[in-house]
Design a protein around this motif. Sequence first.
Motif, PDB file in Angstrom:
ATOM      1  N   GLY A  19     -15.591  -3.083  31.337  1.00  0.00           N
ATOM      2  CA  GLY A  19     -16.540  -2.584  30.437  1.00  0.00           C
ATOM      3  C   GLY A  19     -15.990  -1.269  29.764  1.00  0.00           C
ATOM      4  O   GLY A  19     -16.114  -0.816  28.808  1.00  0.00           O
TER       5      GLY A  19
ATOM      6  N   GLY B 270     -11.901  -4.572  26.611  1.00  0.00           N
ATOM      7  CA  GLY B 270     -12.964  -3.935  27.615  1.00  0.00           C
ATOM      8  C   GLY B 270     -13.027  -4.701  29.201  1.00  0.00           C
ATOM      9  O   GLY B 270     -14.362  -4.662  29.563  1.00  0.00           O
TER      10      GLY B 270
ATOM     11  N   LEU C 150     -19.928  -5.905  24.876  1.00  0.00           N
ATOM     12  CA  LEU C 150     -18.805  -5.217  25.018  1.00  0.00           C
ATOM     13  C   LEU C 150     -17.653  -5.608  23.632  1.00  0.00           C
ATOM     14  O   LEU C 150     -17.069  -4.807  23.242  1.00  0.00           O
ATOM     15  CB  LEU C 150     -17.986  -5.775  26.153  1.00  0.00           C
TER      16      LEU C 150
ATOM     17  N   ARG D   2     -16.770   2.266  24.573  1.00  0.00           N
ATOM     18  CA  ARG D   2     -15.798   2.468  25.537  1.00  0.00           C
ATOM     19  C   ARG D   2     -14.774   3.321  24.865  1.00  0.00           C
ATOM     20  O   ARG D   2     -14.397   4.430  25.717  1.00  0.00           O
ATOM     21  CB  ARG D   2     -15.121   1.287  26.151  1.00  0.00           C
TER      22      ARG D   2
END
Length: 409
Positions: free
Chosen positions: A229, A235, A304, A311
């Motif tokens: 992630g 991710g 994601l 992220r």
Amino acid sequence: MPCRLDPPPPLPQPATALPAALGWIDSALDRLDADGLRRQIRIRSGRQGREVELDGRRLLNFGSNDYLGLAGDVRLTRACSKGSCAEGFGAGASPLVSGQSQAHRSLERGIATLLAVDAALTFPSGFAANAATIPAVVGDGDLIASDARNHASIIDGCRLSKARLIVYPHRDVAALEARLTAAGPARRILIVTDSLFSMDGTIAPLADLCDVAARHAAMLMVDEAHATGVFGERGSGLVEASGCSDGVHIRVGTLSKALGTAGGFVAGHASLVSWLAHAARGWVFSTAHPPGVAAAATRAVELLAEEPFRRRELLAKAAAFRERIATTGQATHRRIASDLTSQILPVIVGEPGRAVAAAERLLDAGFFVPAIRPPSVPDGASLLRISLAWHHTDDDLVRLADTLQTVLA
Ligand SMILES: Cc1ncc(COP(=O)(O)O)c(C=O)c1O
């Protein structure tokens, strides 16, 4: 307005004296007290998030693994409700009996797509995934090489397997190679490592480990619990980010950290996953995790792809935080290993009592940064573990860096 639960009733005093057969427990607890290692269980009210309420105190939260800020996200709650509404809350049986539902299958397809592999199998926890997978792939007559700082669930999986064990120094590929060569023949060899080490914030040398595994015809297993992630274009983690997908045979991760839900997974070749469904005892002999949890995790995996900014911004914040400490926080900086590039920052304090005292001073200043003590870290290396998350603001990070500097000076 988020709903709140009624406060729990206070813990009762023990109604009876400790039976003589359990007398050793009080002595063991007294020793933990004397060594500064006794744990206190803090009670959280409300959700994980940028702020957290612990034992009635509202604090800025640098002590969760909710790296992307999804654990309290209402979209996961809704997905959980829908999954529970459709399939009930309890799975009701182990996966091979009748516990595996559409929710689990959708989650496993989502994970396999995220990791760009054939298949995945989900477990009730990341701990169960490691502890069940290692004994399913190696046993008596086999050899395991495990990084000295691997997670407890990997250590326990190694012990359960009854395979011969080499523990190589943390991230030391040359030592690993030498020890494998010296170990002589084995039926099968497994090299196992965390990708992002949860207490050190260090990263495994994955490309080099792939080379060693290839030279020794070994299986390579990588646990991405803290990297899933957070790293990689899609991710999926550090295996993806370091371009090592082809050389890693067994990919483990959890849904309980950046993905904000619960459960663990193992992913890879279809034959590996079919084998685990027969041989991974923690999967075969344990009730499948609740379908609502699987549905929430499926939604988190979708997020994601839909929200890659989480992220990217998290890693940018981590770099900026480290930069601020390097330029303005020498007392903190000299306690941090210099090569860290992740969202986990360990600040080494030393003795357990000093780490707890530093964490208390941070609490008084409104910051929750947990003190981590043995056995989670080696003796003499107790630390403050700072976990950065997407929801932290620039101002939060500046204030934490400045407060740390005062606390550690
Ligand atoms: C490297 C690693 N693997 C596995 C686990 C266990 O994952 P879970 O919390 O989902 O059981 C953890 C948890 O801290 C971890 O740090």
